[in-house]
Write an enzyme that holds these catalytic residues in place. Sequence first.
Site, short mmCIF file in Angstrom:
data_model
loop_
_atom_site.label_atom_id
_atom_site.label_comp_id
_atom_site.label_asym_id
_atom_site.label_seq_id
_atom_site.Cartn_x
_atom_site.Cartn_y
_atom_site.Cartn_z
N CYS A 39 -3.31 15.81 -4.52
CA CYS A 39 -3.38 15.44 -5.92
C CYS A 39 -2.03 15.67 -6.61
O CYS A 39 -1.36 16.65 -6.37
CB CYS A 39 -4.43 16.22 -6.69
SG CYS A 39 -6.07 16.10 -6.02
N TRP A 93 -6.58 13.12 -4.45
CA TRP A 93 -6.97 13.19 -3.03
C TRP A 93 -8.30 13.93 -3.05
O TRP A 93 -8.35 15.13 -3.34
CB TRP A 93 -5.91 13.95 -2.23
CG TRP A 93 -6.17 13.96 -0.76
CD1 TRP A 93 -5.79 13.00 0.14
CD2 TRP A 93 -6.85 14.97 0.00
NE1 TRP A 93 -6.20 13.36 1.41
CE2 TRP A 93 -6.85 14.56 1.36
CE3 TRP A 93 -7.46 16.18 -0.32
CZ2 TRP A 93 -7.43 15.31 2.37
CZ3 TRP A 93 -8.04 16.93 0.69
CH2 TRP A 93 -8.02 16.48 2.03
N ASN A 116 -5.53 20.07 -9.92
CA ASN A 116 -5.26 20.02 -8.48
C ASN A 116 -5.72 21.35 -7.90
O ASN A 116 -5.31 22.40 -8.38
CB ASN A 116 -3.75 19.81 -8.25
CG ASN A 116 -3.38 19.91 -6.80
OD1 ASN A 116 -4.21 19.73 -5.91
ND2 ASN A 116 -2.11 20.20 -6.54
N GLY A 117 -6.57 21.31 -6.90
CA GLY A 117 -7.04 22.56 -6.30
C GLY A 117 -8.54 22.49 -6.05
O GLY A 117 -9.12 21.41 -6.04
N GLU A 154 4.20 15.85 18.95
CA GLU A 154 4.62 15.25 17.68
C GLU A 154 4.50 13.73 17.74
O GLU A 154 4.06 13.09 16.78
CB GLU A 154 6.06 15.71 17.38
CG GLU A 154 6.71 15.12 16.14
CD GLU A 154 5.99 15.40 14.83
OE1 GLU A 154 5.01 16.17 14.81
OE2 GLU A 154 6.38 14.80 13.81
N LYS A 207 2.20 11.54 15.18
CA LYS A 207 2.74 10.44 14.35
C LYS A 207 1.91 9.18 14.54
O LYS A 207 1.56 8.51 13.57
CB LYS A 207 4.19 10.12 14.71
CG LYS A 207 5.24 11.11 14.30
CD LYS A 207 5.55 11.18 12.83
CE LYS A 207 4.64 12.16 12.13
NZ LYS A 207 5.08 13.51 12.03
N GLU A 237 -1.60 9.48 12.91
CA GLU A 237 -1.57 9.51 11.45
C GLU A 237 -1.44 8.14 10.83
O GLU A 237 -2.10 7.84 9.84
CB GLU A 237 -0.35 10.31 10.97
CG GLU A 237 -0.48 11.78 11.04
CD GLU A 237 0.78 12.43 10.51
OE1 GLU A 237 0.70 13.13 9.51
OE2 GLU A 237 1.85 12.22 11.10
N LYS A 291 0.42 14.30 1.33
CA LYS A 291 1.68 14.87 1.77
C LYS A 291 1.67 16.38 1.77
O LYS A 291 2.23 17.02 2.65
CB LYS A 291 2.79 14.34 0.87
CG LYS A 291 4.19 14.76 1.26
CD LYS A 291 4.62 14.08 2.53
CE LYS A 291 5.92 14.61 3.07
NZ LYS A 291 6.07 14.30 4.50
C1 F6R Z 1 2.55 15.25 9.80
C2 F6R Z 1 2.52 15.97 8.56
C3 F6R Z 1 1.65 17.16 8.44
C4 F6R Z 1 2.46 18.34 7.89
C5 F6R Z 1 1.55 19.55 7.63
C6 F6R Z 1 2.34 20.74 7.16
O1 F6R Z 1 3.34 14.11 9.72
O2 F6R Z 1 3.20 15.63 7.64
O3 F6R Z 1 1.07 17.49 9.67
O4 F6R Z 1 3.46 18.65 8.82
O5 F6R Z 1 0.61 19.19 6.66
O6 F6R Z 1 3.01 20.47 5.97
P1 F6R Z 1 4.20 21.37 5.47
O7 F6R Z 1 5.30 21.23 6.47
O8 F6R Z 1 4.56 20.80 4.14
O9 F6R Z 1 3.73 22.78 5.40
#
Ligand code: F6R
Length: 626
Positions: A2, A82, A108-109, A499, A503, A506, A621
């Site tokens: 969000c 979200w 948000n939360g 990884e 990718k 996702e 994100k």
């Molecule tokens: C994969 C992706 C997620 C983040 C995960 C951790 O492409 O983006 O798997 O890596 O949500 O996020 P951060 O690094 O922001 O703690």
Amino acid sequence: MCGIVGYIGNKEAAPILIKGLHQLEYRGYDSAGIALLGSGCNEIKVFKAKGKVANLEEKVDAALSSESQQTSLTTGIGHTRWATHGEPSETNAHPHVSMSGDIALVHNGIIENYKLLKEQLESNGYEFKSHTDTEVLVQLIDYYYQRNGKQLVKAVNQALNKVIGAYAIVVMEKSNSNHLVAARKASPLVIGLSNDNTEFFVGSDATPLVEYTRKVIYLEDEQIADIYIGKDIEITNLDETSADITIKDVDLDISALSKGGYPHFMLKEIFEQPHCIENTMRGRIIMREDGLYEIKLSALTNFKAKLLRARHIIIVACGTSWHAGLIGKQLIEDMCRIRVEVEYASEFRYRNPVIEKDDVVIAISQSGETADTLAAIQLAKQQGALVFGIVNGVGSSIARESDTGIYIHVGPEIGVASTKAFTGQVTVLTMLSLALANAIGTISEEEFQTTCHELTQIPQKMEKVLEQNDTVENLSSMFTYARNFLYLGRGYNYPVALEGALKLKEISYIHAEGYPAAEMKHGPIALVDEEMPIVFLATHHQLYHKIISNMQEVQSRNGRIFAVVTEGDEDVKKISEQVVEVPNTLNCLVPLLSVIPMQMLAYHVAVKKGLNVDMPRNLAKSVTVE
Ligand code: F6R
């Protein structure tokens, strides 16, 4: 999870809010909404739309242009969602307005005790329209507001004292268009200020603010900000004591927030990697006048004694950052001979881990806001460990909560699938391992110098990998049919296999699994048939010949092999359908190159399938809820 925006000032709020929501859309995109108010307005105007912010924008433009606008609407709050509680729909979209119509709120939360609060409110005559926990919060604020003489800050305080959970909120009241109230706990919130207090901006992060101001306040947990046009901001804690205010200058490159001619942020971010990791290394790997390399990390200088004492390091992270952590484990163990465990932050925080006084906990996070990683380091701190953050989000919660750390400095990452943050994290982990090993004496001067030199060569070698983008694009069309993929690698390339699989899952919605190549025989080989694409990370290292044997096992079962090889390799070419070459480098630095074809492959398969690469379904994100 969000995105939140807020504005009060002397301009029309709607365009500012909508633009801000577009910039925060990577945080969530299943519905969006804004609430607007102007002096003389007798109601809060709310607009909502299911789906992307563009749908909302169309609706707002149509409504505001058709209305003969008597008053300008200079106050507003907005949200891109979200979904956590309640399906994505207009009714469940934010802002939510209290039953009285007096108060609107974006959130948000997660409010964990919302059911109990809802029952209590219902017994006091409150009726609910949505299935969200957020509507409970706005009604609860309204409940106190109606009983305390309509003092908004006080009502917000009273309500938040009853709430269990996480929140970043912005609240507006119908009776005062010069007023917003913002508060946070475990979800980020930033307030931007104009020089003369005539305009204020609120955002989940600084992205939507920087166009207007560089002066910001990062709200701390359990703080409530009282924002009034023409007045200095006042911030109080939940116990009603007043809080100190620190105004910071935010340093964010606005050009990083646009696609810069690329069709997607993800592709732009893949191509930015050489430049990004140059930034990661800048001022940290230094060539002295005598021609020898030196690594300078202020985080290491400040906590040198503690870091050198560590006999046990625990890395906590999620997703892609966890994969970078797996590479960090190999780097630190290889170079420093210190035992390293890599933990999913979400498991670590709930499983009573053994943490000793001299342990170091390294938290890796692109956003710096991941709820599980944040909770994991809070636990580690309580148990006396030194917390070391490897973070991209400057001023983020994890950065602030860490005792020390290193920013990866790769700039804002907007594409939901993480790319440049991964290579930035691995670069930092390499520098950290080298610097520690050098200080402890577990690496020879020659190895130290060679590895530093090779690391500085990685950006130009990345450029050579990127030159093969067209090759990867062409071969990707052969794989769009696939329903399953296997990714296999060994040693430093095993986390790259994980990884690569992540990718692809996702953004292309193709099921993919990463495995250590030798494990293939213990199960996954049963999946191999003429339809199964298998990605092998087969660069030169001591286990290269063993990987070739694994490839032959796949070939004899008619699997379709796509391999990443070291430049000039002829053997793998003979048994692969397709290869992509990466320049030769040290084994420990290979992931910085071999991950790029993984990113490009996932990207092109998703584009060929016509999918929204930058905003894949169900993802967000920054995962600020557990
Ligand atoms: C994969 C992706 C997620 C983040 C995960 C951790 O492409 O983006 O798997 O890596 O949500 O996020 P951060 O690094 O922001 O703690």
